[in-house]
Design a protein around this motif. Structure first.
Motif, mmCIF file in Angstrom:
data_model
loop_
_atom_site.group_PDB
_atom_site.id
_atom_site.type_symbol
_atom_site.label_atom_id
_atom_site.label_comp_id
_atom_site.label_asym_id
_atom_site.label_seq_id
_atom_site.Cartn_x
_atom_site.Cartn_y
_atom_site.Cartn_z
ATOM 1 N N ALA A 56 76.253 54.290 -108.729
ATOM 2 C CA ALA A 56 75.126 55.211 -108.616
ATOM 3 C C ALA A 56 75.586 56.579 -108.135
ATOM 4 C CB ALA A 56 74.076 54.639 -107.667
ATOM 5 N N LEU A 57 76.528 56.598 -107.196
ATOM 6 C CA LEU A 57 77.073 57.856 -106.702
ATOM 7 C C LEU A 57 77.768 58.620 -107.821
ATOM 8 C CD1 LEU A 57 77.821 59.836 -104.453
ATOM 9 C CD2 LEU A 57 79.761 58.343 -103.886
ATOM 10 N N ASP A 58 78.553 57.925 -108.637
ATOM 11 C CA ASP A 58 79.212 58.583 -109.772
ATOM 12 C C ASP A 58 78.189 59.154 -110.744
ATOM 13 O OD1 ASP A 58 81.743 58.037 -108.849
ATOM 14 O OD2 ASP A 58 82.005 56.216 -110.047
ATOM 15 N N TRP A 59 77.147 58.383 -111.037
ATOM 16 C CA TRP A 59 76.099 58.837 -111.957
ATOM 17 C C TRP A 59 75.409 60.071 -111.394
ATOM 18 C CZ3 TRP A 59 71.065 60.117 -112.542
ATOM 19 C CH2 TRP A 59 70.488 60.036 -113.806
ATOM 20 N N ALA A 60 75.073 60.025 -110.107
ATOM 21 C CA ALA A 60 74.386 61.146 -109.462
ATOM 22 C C ALA A 60 75.242 62.401 -109.481
ATOM 23 C CB ALA A 60 74.020 60.771 -108.033
ATOM 24 N N ALA A 61 76.555 62.256 -109.262
ATOM 25 C CA ALA A 61 77.446 63.413 -109.275
ATOM 26 C C ALA A 61 77.484 64.057 -110.658
ATOM 27 C CB ALA A 61 78.846 62.989 -108.846
ATOM 28 N N ARG A 62 77.582 63.242 -111.701
ATOM 29 C CA ARG A 62 77.590 63.799 -113.062
ATOM 30 C C ARG A 62 76.286 64.528 -113.359
ATOM 31 N NH1 ARG A 62 79.437 58.500 -114.171
ATOM 32 N NH2 ARG A 62 77.581 57.990 -115.395
ATOM 33 N N GLU A 63 75.181 63.948 -112.915
ATOM 34 C CA GLU A 63 73.884 64.575 -113.179
ATOM 35 C C GLU A 63 73.719 65.870 -112.386
ATOM 36 O OE1 GLU A 63 70.422 64.633 -115.464
ATOM 37 O OE2 GLU A 63 72.220 63.381 -115.568
ATOM 38 N N GLN A 75 83.009 56.677 -91.929
ATOM 39 C CA GLN A 75 84.299 56.630 -92.616
ATOM 40 C C GLN A 75 84.157 56.064 -94.019
ATOM 41 O OE1 GLN A 75 87.295 54.339 -90.594
ATOM 42 N NE2 GLN A 75 88.875 54.755 -92.116
ATOM 43 N N GLY A 76 83.393 54.992 -94.162
ATOM 44 C CA GLY A 76 83.239 54.369 -95.469
ATOM 45 C C GLY A 76 82.593 55.292 -96.479
ATOM 46 N N ALA A 112 84.164 57.423 -100.093
ATOM 47 C CA ALA A 112 83.539 57.431 -101.420
ATOM 48 C C ALA A 112 83.280 58.856 -101.886
ATOM 49 C CB ALA A 112 82.237 56.633 -101.384
ATOM 50 N N VAL A 113 82.848 59.701 -100.969
ATOM 51 C CA VAL A 113 82.550 61.089 -101.315
ATOM 52 C C VAL A 113 83.820 61.840 -101.696
ATOM 53 C CG1 VAL A 113 81.755 63.291 -100.371
ATOM 54 C CG2 VAL A 113 80.415 61.213 -99.998
ATOM 55 N N ARG A 114 84.927 61.559 -101.028
ATOM 56 C CA ARG A 114 86.187 62.220 -101.372
ATOM 57 C C ARG A 114 86.596 61.907 -102.811
ATOM 58 N NH1 ARG A 114 87.730 61.476 -95.873
ATOM 59 N NH2 ARG A 114 88.539 59.384 -96.289
#
Length: 288
Positions: free
Chosen positions: A18-25, A59-60, A64-66
């Motif tokens: 979901a994070l990857d999808w949100a970043a692309r959008e 940290q976790g 993921a954000v990095r």
């Protein structure tokens, strides 16, 4: 006010997709990305105080954000690690966002942030669209130019918000919109031979349904002339028709009008069904 694309991250594989999808959008829409992680202090962990547990949570999510920032260095990213009830925090985050993106597991129950009452509350209470993304989601479906499928129901006014979201998303992706309207015979026709003959003499309900879909799409065709549009009208269960059509889609968009019952607030059966079984990401758009 610029609203971010907000992704809820809880460490599961689904939430990372979901994070990857949100970043692309967010890159497509030229919006900032907000990443929200909700944690709760566990008193049972006697060897870890509140500050230590907060550090673990931070940290976790920052790891993921990095990863996402490495893929999209131009993307503005903010991270919020909140100690709160997950449902309340995510519903609040959705209110401040362009859309809220969460992970889900298909072909069964939803997980992570969407377990039981948490998911029900977030989807039914969110004032903005909520997008559910599977762990196996990849950008290849977007790159391949698959259709954005949208379910249309009711009058043009009823479906305006849903169609707006679908057309805006398709325009940004260079994709086509496939608008689907499913219909069934009203009870009076199902049980009355006379009514069925009258219906047959008039050419059936299909022309009326096609016109209703065309009327709903007309303003959005005019507003987004660059977006190819396919119209699909079928007799049958709306949920089943949408699921069959979404088999080759890059995104499925449905509307949501929450219903309050004696056991709480619930979404409609169509939205519920596609959330659990659609093979592609699903956007649930609230409307009046």
């Amino acid at each position: 006010m610029t609203r971010p694309i907000t992704a809820g991250v809880d460490g599961t594989e689904e939430s990372l997709a979901a994070l990857d999808w949100a970043a692309r959008e967010a890159v497509r829409r030229r919006l900032p990305l907000r990443v929200v992680h909700v944690w709760r202090y566990e008193e049972s962990l006697a060897t870890a105080d509140r500050g230590t547990q907060h550090g673990w949570a931070s940290q976790g999510v920052r790891e993921a954000v990095r990863t996402v920032s490495g893929r999209h260095p131009e993307l503005e990213v903010a991270v919020d690690v909140l100690e709160d009830g997950a449902a309340r925090a995510l519903a609040g985050a959705a209110a401040e966002a362009e859309m809220l993106v969460l992970g889900s597991r298909g072909h069964g129950r939803v997980v992570g942030f969407l377990v039981g009452s948490v998911g029900q509350h977030v989807i039914t209470e969110a004032a903005r669209p909520v997008v559910l993304v599977r762990a196996e989601d990849r950008p290849a479906a977007e790159a391949a130019g698959r259709d954005v499928v949208v379910g249309q129901h009711g009058s043009p006014e009823d479906s305006a918000d849903v169609l707006r979201f679908a057309f805006e998303t398709a325009a940004l992706r260079g994709a086509a919109v496939r608008a689907v309207r499913a219909w069934t015979l009203p009870p009076v026709f199902a049980y009355s031979p006379g009514s069925l003959k009258l219906l047959d003499d008039e050419g059936g309900l299909q022309p009326y349904e096609r016109q209703a879909l065309a009327d709903a799409l007309a303003p959005w065709r005019e507003r987004f002339p660059e977006v190819p549009v396919a119209e699909q009208v079928e007799m049958g269960s709306a949920g089943q028709v949408l699921l069959e059509t979404a088999a080759q889609a890059q995104l499925l968009v449905v509307g949501r009008r929450a219903r309050r019952t004696a056991v709480g607030t619930r979404i409609g059966s169509v939205a519920y069904g596609v959330l659990h079984h659609a093979p592609c990401p699903v956007a649930v758009v609230p409307h009046e």
